[in-house]
Scaffold this motif. Sequence first.
Motif, PDB file in Angstrom:
ATOM      1  N   THR A  85       0.846  -1.195   0.000  1.00  0.00           N
ATOM      2  CA  THR A  85       0.000   0.000   0.000  1.00  0.00           C
ATOM      3  C   THR A  85       0.881   1.243   0.000  1.00  0.00           C
ATOM      4  N   LYS A  86       0.292   2.321  -0.450  1.00  0.00           N
ATOM      5  CA  LYS A  86       1.026   3.584  -0.477  1.00  0.00           C
ATOM      6  C   LYS A  86       1.339   4.049   0.946  1.00  0.00           C
ATOM      7  N   GLU A  87       0.435   3.775   1.873  1.00  0.00           N
ATOM      8  CA  GLU A  87       0.659   4.168   3.261  1.00  0.00           C
ATOM      9  C   GLU A  87       1.856   3.433   3.849  1.00  0.00           C
ATOM     10  N   ASP A  88       2.015   2.154   3.528  1.00  0.00           N
ATOM     11  CA  ASP A  88       3.195   1.399   3.984  1.00  0.00           C
ATOM     12  C   ASP A  88       4.473   2.016   3.419  1.00  0.00           C
ATOM     13  N   ALA A  89       4.428   2.419   2.159  1.00  0.00           N
ATOM     14  CA  ALA A  89       5.593   3.049   1.529  1.00  0.00           C
ATOM     15  C   ALA A  89       5.892   4.394   2.186  1.00  0.00           C
ATOM     16  N   ARG A  90       4.859   5.151   2.522  1.00  0.00           N
ATOM     17  CA  ARG A  90       5.068   6.441   3.212  1.00  0.00           C
ATOM     18  C   ARG A  90       5.752   6.234   4.554  1.00  0.00           C
TER      19      ARG A  90
END
Length: 83
Positions: free
Chosen positions: A59-64
């Motif tokens: 997910t993008k949140e994990d990458a953030r």
Amino acid sequence: MKRYALIAVGLLVLVGGPAFAQDEAFYVAQDTATKKCKIVQKKPNGATLVMIGDTSYPTKEDARTAKRAAEACPKGKKETSGS
């Protein structure tokens, strides 16, 4: 006979379709020229973008979260996204 063939093809598409779908992946990458980090959906090529860490994120949140924790990424600036 044609009806059975159409039904068979329809079932194959319905059941097999998800198997061909590509999962999304997000990477934390650093621009080699500016040293700014960003989140991208294509694996960095190593020339203009260098991958930070050794994994992709679902997910993008994990990458953030990974970007914020990375020592190689400058702190204090708003995140930029790229693709």
